[in-house]
Design a protein around this motif. Structure first.
Motif, PDB file in Angstrom:
ATOM      1  N   SER A  47      48.879  15.590  55.839  1.00  0.00           N
ATOM      2  CA  SER A  47      49.927  15.568  54.812  1.00  0.00           C
ATOM      3  C   SER A  47      50.205  14.126  54.415  1.00  0.00           C
ATOM      4  O   SER A  47      50.972  13.428  55.095  1.00  0.00           O
ATOM      5  N   THR A  98      51.218  21.491  49.367  1.00  0.00           N
ATOM      6  CA  THR A  98      50.314  20.362  49.608  1.00  0.00           C
ATOM      7  C   THR A  98      49.041  20.861  50.292  1.00  0.00           C
ATOM      8  O   THR A  98      48.909  20.801  51.519  1.00  0.00           O
ATOM      9  N   THR A 142      46.348  19.613  50.867  1.00  0.00           N
ATOM     10  CA  THR A 142      45.735  18.278  50.887  1.00  0.00           C
ATOM     11  C   THR A 142      44.716  18.098  51.996  1.00  0.00           C
ATOM     12  O   THR A 142      44.210  16.991  52.195  1.00  0.00           O
TER      13      THR A 142
END
Length: 489
Positions: free
Chosen positions: A148, A340, A342
């Motif tokens: 994150s 997110t 990610t």
């Protein structure tokens, strides 16, 4: 006195179940147990609960060779995969060997005793067992902490910020505007799933694009074979058809990258609205399969965009704002929820500390023999699946190879096997060849591969299976010894 087992398998996911079946089939006299840190089997498929979670490759090769996939459905969701795994362990009696809520904390090898001493956290209680051989099947993701990155202004955003690895079961996103940050497999899966399950509008926000391939969720050829042939013959034909297809697509991509790029772009263009900037949003600046190719079953991502309920923004994120995201271009992207997607953090052996005679072993200092054992580390195997094909294909090869090693050791009365260090002329290569962001971030923590066999595999199931199955176990790169008469070679 600590309990002793011949083999301990760490992880009850795809790799661990494969290892257990092969041990039962090829080494029936060996005692074994599977240590699973979670309260259910499945590994990745038990961990991830976000909407749309599904297989990222076809089920004909994702399924085990010993339990073929017989359905017409090519791509299935996480719940169906869990059901398949539960059916597998029950059918083959593997379930009785799984010890849930057992997290491996440390594994210490003793040269004198020729065994591993395992320290285990069992629901808060520390227990120890010993084993002769350790098989790490915990994958390479960190199950506790996802990747994150920090975003400026994150504390200002008034809505929830969620990473898919920690998806809250009670999240209500009905009718809401959602921004999904990322362009990998998770984002590509989430966007159409959120649209179809009630989100108001979903925007995939990506710093750079990725390639998207298409796969039919129901294969008409497989359906025809299932109707014409006996179930086992049809499953075998379907499996080998997809194996050859995977290898073929990858080889064409590497040898003729411009052709494959044009093909992928053309497939996307046909399914997107007229005037959509395909080059900007789905035309990366790298070649196909430099990074893993994402799949959109039946083109569901493109269909979501064409419906007007989803879109893609390719731009840098400057900051989060109270009402959404401010982009580097100056545009404001309104959002009620930010996801997110990610990426993940990589972690071998589930974070357990590995040592030999009191000296900590750093995987980065080791070279992977046949992609499954570490140079200088005794009686330890691990599984890292393919990044350009189904994980299961490699897991089955590793499991089969471990059994060959164990049976050879028994036949010669050896109790220890250690891969030698590679020759000086062997050059370093990355263990995982598709250098996605999560891999690049973790290279300094992963073992290396080499430029020549047996330190190098081909990311090609056809070549790797021939190499692993047909070469001798005692190939000169493994040092075999026994406690009663050392050294033996």
């Amino acid at each position: 006195m600590a309990e002793h087992l011949d083999v301990v398998v760490v992880g009850a996911g795809i790799s661990g179940i494969s290892a257990a079946w092969h041990l039962q089939r090829h080494c029936p006299s060996k005692s074994y147990a599977i240590l699973e840190r979670r309260t259910d089997l499945g590994g990745t498929w038990d961990l991830f609960r976000y909407p749309g979670i599904r297989s990222d490759s076809d089920m004909y090769t994702f399924a085990f060779r010993f339990k073929p996939w017989t359905s017409d459905t090519t791509i299935v969701d996480g719940a169906a995969i869990q059901d398949y795994l539960r059916e597998t362990v029950t059918e083959h009696g593997i379930d009785g060997h799984i010890r849930y809520s057992h997290r491996l904390v440390a594994a210490a090898w003793s040269d004198t005793d020729a065994r591993w001493r395992l320290t285990i956290d069992r629901d808060g209680e520390t227990v120890e067992i010993t084993c002769g051989f350790l098989v790490a099947c915990s994958g390479y993701f960190d199950y506790d902490d996802a990747y994150s990155p920090e975003f400026a202004g994150a504390e200002d955003f008034t809505g929830p910020v969620i990473h898919p690895q920690h998806w809250p079961a009670d999240l209500d996103y009905t009718g809401k505007k959602i921004a999904v940050i990322g362009s990998g497999a998770t984002a590509v899966t989430l966007v159409p799933a959120l649209v179809s399950s009630g989100a108001g509008h979903v925007t995939m926000v990506q710093r750079s694009p990725g390639y998207i391939g298409l796969l039919r969720s129901v294969d008409p050829v497989a359906r025809g074979l299932n109707r014409l042939l006996p179930a086992r013959a049809a499953a075998r034909a379907n499996r080998w058809g997809y194996i050859v297809g995977q290898v073929g697509v990858y080889q064409v991509s590497r040898r003729f990258p411009n052709f494959m790029r044009r093909t992928l772009m053309r497939m996307a263009r046909r399914r997107l609205p007229e005037g959509f900037d395909v080059a900007k949003h789905f035309g990366p600046d790298y070649q196909p399969w430099d990074q893993r190719l994402c799949l959109a079953p039946d083109g569901d991502l493109f269909a979501a965009i064409s419906s007007g309920r989803a879109d893609v923004v390719t731009d840098e994120i400057e900051a989060f704002t109270p009402a959404g995201i401010r982009l580097s271009s100056g545009d404001e992207l309104p959002a009620d929820v930010i996801i997110t997607a990610t990426g993940l953090n990589l972690q071998l052996f589930g974070g357990a500390e590995i040592s030999r005679d009191g000296e900590t072993i750093s995987p980065r200092d080791k070279v992977a023999y046949r992609g499954m054992m570490l140079s200088g580390v005794p009686n330890l195997a691990f599984t890292v699946g393919y990044s350009n094909a189904s994980w299961t294909l490699k897991a089955d090869l590793v499991s089969e190879s471990v059994c060959r090693v164990l049976n050879f050791m028994d036949s010669q009365a050896f109790d220890t096997v250690v891969p030698r260090e590679p020759d000086p002329h062997v050059q370093d290569r990355p263990l995982v060849r598709q250098l996605s962001g999560y891999v690049l971030r973790a290279l300094e923590h992963l073992p290396r591969a080499g430029s020549h066999r047996p330190w190098r595999l081909h990311d090609n199931y056809l070549l790797d299976s021939a190499f692993i199955r047909r070469t001798r176990v005692d190939d000169g790169h493994l040092l075999f010894t026994s406690t009663s008469s050392r050294p033996k070679d």
